[in-house]
Design a protein around this motif. Structure first.
Motif, short mmCIF file in Angstrom:
data_model
loop_
_atom_site.label_atom_id
_atom_site.label_comp_id
_atom_site.label_asym_id
_atom_site.label_seq_id
_atom_site.Cartn_x
_atom_site.Cartn_y
_atom_site.Cartn_z
N ILE A 456 0.86 -1.18 0.00
CA ILE A 456 0.00 0.00 0.00
C ILE A 456 0.90 1.23 0.00
O ILE A 456 1.79 1.36 0.84
CB ILE A 456 -0.93 0.00 1.22
CG1 ILE A 456 -1.84 -1.24 1.19
CG2 ILE A 456 -1.75 1.28 1.27
CD1 ILE A 456 -2.72 -1.38 2.42
N THR A 457 0.64 2.14 -0.96
CA THR A 457 1.45 3.35 -1.09
C THR A 457 0.56 4.58 -0.90
O THR A 457 -0.50 4.68 -1.54
CB THR A 457 2.12 3.42 -2.47
OG1 THR A 457 2.92 2.23 -2.65
CG2 THR A 457 3.01 4.63 -2.58
N GLN A 458 0.96 5.47 -0.02
CA GLN A 458 0.24 6.71 0.23
C GLN A 458 1.17 7.88 -0.11
O GLN A 458 2.08 8.19 0.65
CB GLN A 458 -0.23 6.81 1.69
CG GLN A 458 -0.99 8.07 2.01
CD GLN A 458 -1.43 8.12 3.46
OE1 GLN A 458 -1.42 7.10 4.16
NE2 GLN A 458 -1.82 9.30 3.92
N GLU A 459 0.91 8.52 -1.26
CA GLU A 459 1.76 9.60 -1.73
C GLU A 459 1.16 10.95 -1.35
O GLU A 459 0.05 11.06 -0.81
CB GLU A 459 1.95 9.50 -3.24
CG GLU A 459 2.67 8.21 -3.68
CD GLU A 459 2.88 8.18 -5.18
OE1 GLU A 459 2.26 9.02 -5.89
OE2 GLU A 459 3.66 7.32 -5.66
N CYS A 460 1.91 11.99 -1.68
CA CYS A 460 1.48 13.35 -1.36
C CYS A 460 0.43 13.82 -2.37
O CYS A 460 0.50 13.48 -3.56
CB CYS A 460 2.67 14.31 -1.40
SG CYS A 460 3.96 13.90 -0.19
N PRO A 461 -0.57 14.59 -1.90
CA PRO A 461 -1.58 15.12 -2.84
C PRO A 461 -0.95 16.16 -3.77
O PRO A 461 -0.05 16.92 -3.37
CB PRO A 461 -2.63 15.73 -1.93
CG PRO A 461 -1.90 16.08 -0.68
CD PRO A 461 -0.84 15.02 -0.52
N VAL A 462 -1.42 16.19 -4.99
CA VAL A 462 -0.88 17.11 -6.01
C VAL A 462 -1.97 18.08 -6.42
O VAL A 462 -3.09 17.68 -6.75
CB VAL A 462 -0.36 16.33 -7.23
CG1 VAL A 462 0.16 17.30 -8.30
CG2 VAL A 462 0.72 15.34 -6.83
N SER A 463 -1.65 19.37 -6.39
CA SER A 463 -2.59 20.41 -6.82
C SER A 463 -2.09 21.00 -8.14
O SER A 463 -0.92 21.39 -8.24
CB SER A 463 -2.67 21.50 -5.75
OG SER A 463 -3.49 22.56 -6.21
#
Length: 591
Positions: A456-463
């Motif tokens: 499971i990979t949780q990356e940073c949100p991208v705007s």
């Protein structure tokens, strides 16, 4: 005086008169008389007791009568010089008597060839000085002058020696027998096709067809500097450390600092053999575990210098080599300094497969083994961020450290970049933290066909509207959490990975990042093993036991503690009624 006393006195008188008459008529009488020897004593003694005298009986050649002579001179107690006779028989210590073991005393013994009677007789006559064997066992003379028989120790004069004293051997010059280069292996025939313990391991260079030995550098006897002449021994796993001097010139020219010199074109020979044999079918190439760069000089520093070298050699129970790998650890060192190198040779017994060429069965992961992941169909070990010598983050994949099972680690480095693009900065920082990518799945166990579990990979949100002026959401740290558990029997547990999470911690940053920031990677292994209850645990409320002898009371009934007062009262009345009935029955029985 009675008759018996008179008779004994007459006999003594007759004996004394007879002795005096015989002595008066005896011719050639000397003034010194030797007492008659006792039966069992020798006729003469060539080695008397210390402080005594020697008594020798000689034959008078003129009259032929026996003339006793007393020699009053005390002889030494350790050595005896025998009397030389006309015949030259030195072992004839008792003239007129056949000496036991004297092979040349033919006159007294009456036998021409005494070798048929005595053992150990020499083939030729012995000349020189002889003493009894028990008095001496070593002489500081030429060995060719010494003759030892069963009873005598004889030394001949030097003039009669058949072999002159040999000149002392000349010692060879230092340059003829000693040199500092490693000696070439000598050709020898092997009657066995396997290695034994402490055998040297043969090597072969295919391009130059040169035979050699696998050598393990070691410290010298007088100093800690490395000596390359120490051969590795079969089944002797060892790790030796020694020092090498590093200079700006030797950084790139000395092969001891270059990783390729330890495996390039090098093969081990499967079994010991002669140099003239055909070894094409016996070669085992040395397999490097990575592709290490050559050393170079950068910014007054020598980079990629060999610090540790480890050979792992596999062998079978028959004493044959199966495989060999080499792993090298590089370091960046300032020149004009000493470098401590460690050279290790480890031997591992190769476990035979159930079927030749078949798959390796899946087993649990051992503690300290690399964790394997699958990246877009390719199997690679998981790793953490790389750090340069100065502590800055490195994008070089060769500097990334592998993740080892059950080893929790925290790694950090400093990062700075002049980039003014959020996407470029984000991609660069992800590459430092996770590498090229996160794994699709990771192996639950080890073997050629392991089981796989998801990641499971949780990356940073991208705007899409973010800019450097407003701030970019960038990953600052990575937390890798691996969930594992033990399976199987308690006496032989197997370690299995249940899953993994890649969690990125994010933060707003304005770019460019001229001031360095800290990036960290944390690896945590969480044990989630559920152990079964022991077969003998604490007593449970629903277990039924008989009344305890010392704890029996009115509030106990078949293992239950009664809380209700009315029930307790009923139990008490029941016990009292049972007691009354028992007493009544006893009275009726007694009446």
């Amino acid at each position: 005086m009675n008759f018996r006393q008179w008779y004994y006195s007459l006999q003594i008188c007759i004996i004394l008169c007879g002795r005096l008459a015989r002595a008066a008529t005896d011719a050639g009488l000397t003034s010194s008389v030797t007492p008659t020897p006792v039966i069992g004593d020798p006729f003469s003694s060539a080695t008397p007791a210390p402080g005594g005298t020697i008594e020798a009986v000689t034959l008078d050649s003129t009259s032929g009568s026996e003339a006793p002579t007393v020699v009053t001179e005390a002889a030494p107690a350790t050595t005896v010089q025998p009397q030389l006779t006309s015949g030259g028989c030195l072992c004839d210590l008792t003239p007129g008597f056949c000496d036991i073991g004297c092979c040349c005393d033919t006159v007294d013994c009456g036998i021409a060839n005494l070798s048929t009677v005595f053992t150990g007789c020499p083939q030729k006559a012995i000349s020189g000085v002889c003493i009894e064997k028990w008095l001496m066992f070593m002489a500081n003379v030429d060995a060719s002058l010494v003759t030892v028989t069963d009873s005598l120790f004889c030394v001949r004069p030097e003039d009669n020696a058949t072999q002159p004293l040999r000149a002392p051997p000349q010692y060879p010059g230092l340059g003829d027998s000693y040199h500092f280069s490693p000696p070439a292996p000598t050709s020898s025939s092997h009657s066995r096709g396997f290695y034994r313990v402490d055998d040297v391991i043969q090597t072969y260079f295919s391009s130059s067809t040169v035979w050699g030995l696998l050598r393990q550098p070691s410290p010298g006897a007088a100093a800690a500097f490395c000596i390359n002449g120490n051969p590795a021994k079969f089944l002797r796993s060892a790790s030796l450390s020694c020092t090498r001097m590093l200079t700006p010139q030797s950084c790139t020219t000395d092969p001891n600092f270059n990783a390729r010199s330890y495996f390039s074109d090098l093969s081990l020979i499967k079994i010991p053999t002669v140099e003239t044999a055909q070894v094409s079918d016996l070669l085992i190439p040395v397999t490097p575990l990575s592709d290490w760069p050559a050393p170079s000089e950068q910014n007054n520093s020598c980079v990629n210098v060999v610090k540790n070298v480890e050979f792992v050699i596999g062998y079978t129970g028959r004493g044959e080599l199966t495989h060999v790998t080499v792993n090298v650890v590089l370091a960046d060192v300032d020149p004009n300094q000493s470098l401590l190198q460690t050279h290790s040779v480890q031997f591992q017994l190769a476990t035979p497969n159930s079927t030749s060429g078949g798959p390796i069965p899946a087993v649990g992961i051992k503690v300290g083994s690399p964790v394997i992941g699958r990246f877009d169909g390719e199997l690679k070990p998981l790793n953490t961020l790389g750090v340069s010598q100065s502590g800055e983050c490195s994008s070089d994949p060769r500097r990334r450290a592998p993740i080892l099972f059950a080893h929790n680690t925290v790694t950090g480095c400093t990062f700075s970049s002049p980039s003014r693009d959020c996407s470029e900065l984000r991609s660069h920082m992800y590459g430092i933290l996770q590498g090229l990518a996160t794994p699709d799945v990771i192996a639950m166990n080890s073997g050629s066909q392991p089981d796989w579990t998801r990641v499971i990979t949780q990356e940073c949100p991208v705007s899409p509207q973010e800019t450097c002026e407003s701030g970019c959401v960038l990953p600052k740290s990575l937390s890798i959490r691996v969930l594992w558990a033990r399976q199987g029997l308690l006496d032989l547990p197997q370690n299995y990975i249940l899953g993994a999470k890649y969690l990125f911690q994010c933060q707003h940053f304005k770019c460019p990042k001229s001031s360095p920031i800290s990036l960290t990677t944390e690896v945590t292994f969480v044990d989630s093993t559920v152990y079964p209850e022991p077969p003998r645990g604490s007593p449970q409320p629903n277990w039924k036991f008989p009344f305890g002898f010392f704890t029996r009371g009115t509030a106990e009934l078949d293992g239950h503690i009664v809380i209700n007062g009315s029930v307790t009262e009923k139990i008490t009345r029941g016990l009292m009624l049972l007691t009354a009935l028992l007493l009544t029955g006893l009275e009726l029985f007694n009446g």
